[in-house]
Design a protein around this motif. Sequence first.
Motif, PDB file in Angstrom:
ATOM      1  N   SER A   1       5.785  12.148 -22.890  1.00  0.00           N
ATOM      2  CA  SER A   1       5.299  13.527 -22.723  1.00  0.00           C
ATOM      3  C   SER A   1       4.534  13.696 -21.415  1.00  0.00           C
ATOM      4  CB  SER A   1       4.420  13.934 -23.915  1.00  0.00           C
ATOM      5  OG  SER A   1       3.319  13.057 -24.061  1.00  0.00           O
ATOM      6  N   THR A   2       3.808  12.658 -21.003  1.00  0.00           N
ATOM      7  CA  THR A   2       3.088  12.709 -19.726  1.00  0.00           C
ATOM      8  C   THR A   2       4.055  12.862 -18.565  1.00  0.00           C
ATOM      9  OG1 THR A   2       1.246  11.372 -20.568  1.00  0.00           O
ATOM     10  CG2 THR A   2       1.547  11.447 -18.174  1.00  0.00           C
ATOM     11  N   ALA A   3       5.148  12.095 -18.603  1.00  0.00           N
ATOM     12  CA  ALA A   3       6.150  12.166 -17.532  1.00  0.00           C
ATOM     13  C   ALA A   3       6.792  13.547 -17.476  1.00  0.00           C
ATOM     14  CB  ALA A   3       7.206  11.088 -17.745  1.00  0.00           C
ATOM     15  N   LEU A   4       7.092  14.116 -18.626  1.00  0.00           N
ATOM     16  CA  LEU A   4       7.711  15.442 -18.651  1.00  0.00           C
ATOM     17  C   LEU A   4       6.763  16.495 -18.082  1.00  0.00           C
ATOM     18  CD1 LEU A   4       9.465  15.347 -22.149  1.00  0.00           C
ATOM     19  CD2 LEU A   4      10.600  15.465 -19.927  1.00  0.00           C
ATOM     20  N   LEU A   5       5.485  16.398 -18.437  1.00  0.00           N
ATOM     21  CA  LEU A   5       4.512  17.351 -17.905  1.00  0.00           C
ATOM     22  C   LEU A   5       4.310  17.147 -16.405  1.00  0.00           C
ATOM     23  CD1 LEU A   5       1.864  17.239 -20.781  1.00  0.00           C
ATOM     24  CD2 LEU A   5       3.244  19.208 -20.116  1.00  0.00           C
ATOM     25  N   TRP A   6       4.329  15.899 -15.959  1.00  0.00           N
ATOM     26  CA  TRP A   6       4.147  15.602 -14.538  1.00  0.00           C
ATOM     27  C   TRP A   6       5.268  16.203 -13.701  1.00  0.00           C
ATOM     28  CZ3 TRP A   6       7.093  12.244 -11.279  1.00  0.00           C
ATOM     29  CH2 TRP A   6       6.525  12.019 -10.020  1.00  0.00           C
ATOM     30  N   LEU A   7       6.482  16.209 -14.248  1.00  0.00           N
ATOM     31  CA  LEU A   7       7.617  16.764 -13.512  1.00  0.00           C
ATOM     32  C   LEU A   7       7.433  18.249 -13.206  1.00  0.00           C
ATOM     33  CD1 LEU A   7      10.668  15.050 -15.270  1.00  0.00           C
ATOM     34  CD2 LEU A   7       9.984  14.788 -12.868  1.00  0.00           C
ATOM     35  N   ASP A   8       6.637  18.922 -14.014  1.00  0.00           N
ATOM     36  CA  ASP A   8       6.407  20.350 -13.814  1.00  0.00           C
ATOM     37  C   ASP A   8       5.308  20.558 -12.780  1.00  0.00           C
ATOM     38  OD1 ASP A   8       6.400  23.094 -14.025  1.00  0.00           O
ATOM     39  OD2 ASP A   8       5.261  23.141 -15.904  1.00  0.00           O
ATOM     40  N   GLY A   9       5.637  20.321 -11.525  1.00  0.00           N
ATOM     41  CA  GLY A   9       4.690  20.573 -10.442  1.00  0.00           C
ATOM     42  C   GLY A   9       4.084  19.336  -9.824  1.00  0.00           C
ATOM     43  N   ARG A  10       4.143  18.198 -10.523  1.00  0.00           N
ATOM     44  CA  ARG A  10       3.606  16.924 -10.006  1.00  0.00           C
ATOM     45  C   ARG A  10       2.210  17.123  -9.435  1.00  0.00           C
ATOM     46  NH1 ARG A  10       8.986  13.749  -8.106  1.00  0.00           N
ATOM     47  NH2 ARG A  10      10.435  14.956  -9.356  1.00  0.00           N
ATOM     48  N   ARG A  11       1.347  17.736 -10.218  1.00  0.00           N
ATOM     49  CA  ARG A  11       0.026  18.123  -9.722  1.00  0.00           C
ATOM     50  C   ARG A  11      -0.977  16.969  -9.703  1.00  0.00           C
ATOM     51  NH1 ARG A  11      -0.800  22.995 -13.730  1.00  0.00           N
ATOM     52  NH2 ARG A  11       0.450  21.579 -15.007  1.00  0.00           N
ATOM     53  N   ILE A  12      -0.674  15.884 -10.400  1.00  0.00           N
ATOM     54  CA  ILE A  12      -1.549  14.717 -10.395  1.00  0.00           C
ATOM     55  C   ILE A  12      -0.822  13.591  -9.668  1.00  0.00           C
ATOM     56  CG2 ILE A  12      -2.726  13.003 -11.835  1.00  0.00           C
ATOM     57  CD1 ILE A  12      -2.923  15.106 -14.017  1.00  0.00           C
ATOM     58  N   PRO A  13      -1.492  12.881  -8.769  1.00  0.00           N
ATOM     59  CA  PRO A  13      -0.828  11.774  -8.065  1.00  0.00           C
ATOM     60  C   PRO A  13      -0.197  10.796  -9.047  1.00  0.00           C
ATOM     61  CG  PRO A  13      -2.941  12.236  -7.051  1.00  0.00           C
ATOM     62  CD  PRO A  13      -2.885  13.065  -8.310  1.00  0.00           C
ATOM     63  N   ARG A  14       1.012  10.424  -8.752  1.00  0.00           N
ATOM     64  CA  ARG A  14       1.769   9.560  -9.658  1.00  0.00           C
ATOM     65  C   ARG A  14       1.052   8.242  -9.951  1.00  0.00           C
ATOM     66  NH1 ARG A  14       7.602   6.762  -8.186  1.00  0.00           N
ATOM     67  NH2 ARG A  14       7.014   4.801  -9.178  1.00  0.00           N
ATOM     68  N   ALA A  15       0.507   7.606  -8.929  1.00  0.00           N
ATOM     69  CA  ALA A  15      -0.166   6.318  -9.121  1.00  0.00           C
ATOM     70  C   ALA A  15      -1.340   6.439 -10.090  1.00  0.00           C
ATOM     71  CB  ALA A  15      -0.647   5.768  -7.783  1.00  0.00           C
ATOM     72  N   GLU A  16      -2.042   7.575 -10.038  1.00  0.00           N
ATOM     73  CA  GLU A  16      -3.161   7.792 -10.955  1.00  0.00           C
ATOM     74  C   GLU A  16      -2.664   7.877 -12.392  1.00  0.00           C
ATOM     75  OE1 GLU A  16      -5.706  11.032  -9.992  1.00  0.00           O
ATOM     76  OE2 GLU A  16      -6.001  10.378  -7.910  1.00  0.00           O
ATOM     77  N   LEU A  17      -1.540   8.550 -12.603  1.00  0.00           N
ATOM     78  CA  LEU A  17      -1.003   8.682 -13.952  1.00  0.00           C
ATOM     79  C   LEU A  17      -0.528   7.339 -14.496  1.00  0.00           C
ATOM     80  CD1 LEU A  17       1.040  12.000 -14.247  1.00  0.00           C
ATOM     81  CD2 LEU A  17      -1.171  11.420 -15.223  1.00  0.00           C
ATOM     82  N   GLU A  18       0.091   6.540 -13.634  1.00  0.00           N
ATOM     83  CA  GLU A  18       0.555   5.226 -14.072  1.00  0.00           C
ATOM     84  C   GLU A  18      -0.629   4.396 -14.567  1.00  0.00           C
ATOM     85  OE1 GLU A  18       2.653   3.578 -10.768  1.00  0.00           O
ATOM     86  OE2 GLU A  18       4.160   5.168 -10.751  1.00  0.00           O
ATOM     87  N   LEU A  19      -1.716   4.388 -13.795  1.00  0.00           N
ATOM     88  CA  LEU A  19      -2.907   3.633 -14.191  1.00  0.00           C
ATOM     89  C   LEU A  19      -3.540   4.248 -15.431  1.00  0.00           C
ATOM     90  CD1 LEU A  19      -4.938   1.385 -13.648  1.00  0.00           C
ATOM     91  CD2 LEU A  19      -6.150   2.953 -12.097  1.00  0.00           C
ATOM     92  N   GLN A  20      -3.572   5.574 -15.491  1.00  0.00           N
ATOM     93  CA  GLN A  20      -4.178   6.244 -16.642  1.00  0.00           C
ATOM     94  C   GLN A  20      -3.435   5.907 -17.930  1.00  0.00           C
ATOM     95  OE1 GLN A  20      -5.179  10.458 -16.202  1.00  0.00           O
ATOM     96  NE2 GLN A  20      -4.580  10.802 -18.336  1.00  0.00           N
ATOM     97  N   LEU A  21      -2.107   5.814 -17.860  1.00  0.00           N
ATOM     98  CA  LEU A  21      -1.339   5.477 -19.058  1.00  0.00           C
ATOM     99  C   LEU A  21      -1.627   4.052 -19.525  1.00  0.00           C
ATOM    100  CD1 LEU A  21       2.018   7.297 -18.278  1.00  0.00           C
ATOM    101  CD2 LEU A  21       0.607   7.615 -20.339  1.00  0.00           C
ATOM    102  N   VAL A  22      -1.851   3.134 -18.589  1.00  0.00           N
ATOM    103  CA  VAL A  22      -2.249   1.776 -18.976  1.00  0.00           C
ATOM    104  C   VAL A  22      -3.617   1.824 -19.645  1.00  0.00           C
ATOM    105  CG1 VAL A  22      -2.780  -0.548 -18.136  1.00  0.00           C
ATOM    106  CG2 VAL A  22      -0.861   0.728 -17.163  1.00  0.00           C
TER     107      VAL A  22
END
Length: 246
Positions: free
Chosen positions: A162-183
């Motif tokens: 769900s995080t990836a799907l939301l990120w695709l809608d505008g990519r408003r949060i830096p990808r690297a931050e989301l990867e770390l946040q999911l861990v």
Amino acid sequence: MTTGVRRRMGVEERKQQLIGVALELFSHRSPDEVSIDEIAAAAGISRPLVYHYFPGKQSLYEAALRRAADELAARFVEPPQGPLGARLLRVMGRFFDFVDEHGPGFAALMRGGPAVGSSTTNAMIDEVRQAAYEQILAHLKVDRPSARLELVVRSWVSLAESTALLWLDGRRIPRAELELQLVHDFAALAAVSAAYDPEMAEILVGILADEPADGPFGDLVARLASLVPAAGAAPAVSAVPDQRLR
């Protein structure tokens, strides 16, 4: 000197070519917006020839999703060496590589695309989720997970999706931050569950014992510590689950 004569493809080779062409087009636009004519033109063949290999767009779409699902499931495969936090971070990097490269196709796979409700596509989606779930259990070295551990892992797989799907809608949060946040999210889910269950607490202690201070989980502890008031102003927190909660 070349003659300009095209090499004739075998049946399976042509099918794989069409699947690859379809996936490439689906990576940039929703499958609903891609026509058979476009797929035929990109493959350098006629529209009737596409139908010779696939009965219709639906069958080609499902074949493309099959390849995408297999590739996505493979992104969760990681050698079981080293701290878990670093392993999960590498997995998330590959996962978001796929999401980044195949945005519309990823969304179509997870949401069902033009085949919403199709038993075939639903089964493929479930296979991806199950593959991710099994890979995480393998990293935890657990063959028979408890109900709480299953809840933690399946919840985390769903959260990543769900995080990836939301990120695709505008990519408003830096990808690297989301990867770390999911861990970090995985660690948080495990920690909350450990507060209620001694078995989960044992698993969490085992995970943290191998984690370096500068790893992803150590980073989470440091971030949380910076939010806690000075020592003495906050109540002491025991690392052992309260027996009253069992």
